[in-house]
Design a protein around this motif. Sequence first.
Motif, PDB file in Angstrom:
ATOM      1  N   ASP A 136     -26.568 -62.162   6.186  1.00  0.00           N
ATOM      2  CA  ASP A 136     -28.023 -62.152   5.756  1.00  0.00           C
ATOM      3  C   ASP A 136     -28.556 -60.845   5.299  1.00  0.00           C
ATOM      4  O   ASP A 136     -29.960 -60.626   5.248  1.00  0.00           O
ATOM      5  N   TYR A 137     -27.675 -59.878   5.270  1.00  0.00           N
ATOM      6  CA  TYR A 137     -28.153 -58.476   4.888  1.00  0.00           C
ATOM      7  C   TYR A 137     -28.861 -58.401   3.538  1.00  0.00           C
ATOM      8  O   TYR A 137     -30.035 -57.856   3.650  1.00  0.00           O
ATOM      9  N   ALA A 186     -30.386 -60.576   2.083  1.00  0.00           N
ATOM     10  CA  ALA A 186     -31.819 -61.569   2.258  1.00  0.00           C
ATOM     11  C   ALA A 186     -32.722 -60.710   2.906  1.00  0.00           C
ATOM     12  O   ALA A 186     -34.134 -60.590   2.792  1.00  0.00           O
ATOM     13  N   ARG A 187     -32.426 -59.844   4.077  1.00  0.00           N
ATOM     14  CA  ARG A 187     -33.305 -59.272   4.724  1.00  0.00           C
ATOM     15  C   ARG A 187     -33.910 -58.020   4.007  1.00  0.00           C
ATOM     16  O   ARG A 187     -35.088 -57.837   4.063  1.00  0.00           O
ATOM     17  N   ASP A 227     -34.313 -57.913   0.470  1.00  0.00           N
ATOM     18  CA  ASP A 227     -35.119 -58.603  -0.217  1.00  0.00           C
ATOM     19  C   ASP A 227     -36.547 -58.818   0.503  1.00  0.00           C
ATOM     20  O   ASP A 227     -37.602 -58.562  -0.261  1.00  0.00           O
ATOM     21  N   ALA A 228     -36.579 -59.197   1.495  1.00  0.00           N
ATOM     22  CA  ALA A 228     -37.676 -59.508   2.405  1.00  0.00           C
ATOM     23  C   ALA A 228     -38.276 -58.231   2.662  1.00  0.00           C
ATOM     24  O   ALA A 228     -40.017 -58.173   2.446  1.00  0.00           O
ATOM     25  N   ALA A 250     -39.640 -59.229   8.398  1.00  0.00           N
ATOM     26  CA  ALA A 250     -38.814 -58.928   7.179  1.00  0.00           C
ATOM     27  C   ALA A 250     -37.325 -58.448   7.574  1.00  0.00           C
ATOM     28  O   ALA A 250     -36.392 -58.910   7.208  1.00  0.00           O
ATOM     29  N   GLY A 275     -35.445 -61.714   8.053  1.00  0.00           N
ATOM     30  CA  GLY A 275     -35.372 -62.015   6.677  1.00  0.00           C
ATOM     31  C   GLY A 275     -36.464 -62.848   6.226  1.00  0.00           C
ATOM     32  O   GLY A 275     -36.409 -63.498   5.133  1.00  0.00           O
ATOM     33  N   ARG A 320     -40.061 -63.475   4.334  1.00  0.00           N
ATOM     34  CA  ARG A 320     -40.818 -62.883   3.398  1.00  0.00           C
ATOM     35  C   ARG A 320     -42.395 -62.919   3.643  1.00  0.00           C
ATOM     36  O   ARG A 320     -42.882 -63.997   3.761  1.00  0.00           O
TER      37      ARG A 320
END
Length: 258
Positions: A114-115, A117-118, A120-121, A160, A164, A166
Motif C-alpha cells: 500500500d506504499y 497508495a499512502r 498518493d494520499a 494519509a 492511506g 484521502r
Amino acid sequence: MNDCSVFCVSDHTGVTVEAVAKSVLAQFPRLEFSLITLPFVDSAGKAQAAAARIAAAPRALVFSTLTDPALRAVLRSAGAGLFDVFELLAPAVETALGQSATPSGGRTHGMAPDYEARMDAVNFALSLDDGLSPERLGQADLILVGVSRVGKTPSALYLALQYGLRVANYPLTPDDLVHPVLPGVLLAHLPRLRALTLSAERLAAIRQVRYPDSRYASPQQCREELVAAETLFRRHALPVLDTTRMSVEEIAARLRYP
C-alpha cells in the motif's frame, strides 16, 4: 527509578519499537527517562556499537525489534534489561497458529503493497490543505472542518501516511462563521465531513505561539469562533471531535474508527 536511559533498537526505522516503548512506559508516570532511538542496527558491527553505548549508560532499558537472534544476543551482552518485541510475542503466535515465523527485518515500514497508495494520499492531503482545490472535494474519503489551528492539517496528513486515506481539510474563517449555514462548497459533501474543535484556552495558546498578542490569538476571539463553529456543526448534524487533550495519533484513530 529516575534518570533512566531507554534505548529503542531496530533493524529498520525504529517506528514500531519506539511506539511500543512509549506505550509501555506511559504506564509508569513517575518514571523519568530519556528516549534514544537507534535505527538500522542490521549488522554485527552496528549491534556491537549499540551495545557499547547501552553499556555506558548508568541505568538502561532496551526495547528492540531485531529479527536476527544473533544481533539480539549482542545487545544482551550490554547487561541491560532487554525486551524484544519479536522474542516476546512470536513464540506465542507460532503456537497459536501452528506454524513458524519467517524473520525478516523492515517488513512493517518498508515498501509495503500500500506504499504508493499512502504516498498518493499524502499528496492529496497537501493539495487540498487549508481549503485548496475545493473542486476536488468529491475525491476525498474524509473532509475535516473547523476553525484555524484545531489540528486539521496534521490529522489529515497522519491519516494519509498511516492509513492511506484521502483527506481534505477546510478552514472556517470568521467570514464563514457569520452565515447560518456552512460554505456552499461543503454542503454537497455532508456525509464525509468531520468537525474538529477544542477548548478556547488551548486554541488561544496554540495561536499565541504563531501570532503572539494578536486579536487572532485572543481568548475572546477564540471563544467566539468556536461557539459559532459549533452552532454550524449542530445545525448540520456533523460528527464533532474535541481534540483538546488528544495526540494526532488518537485524533486520527478516532476519525478512522468513529
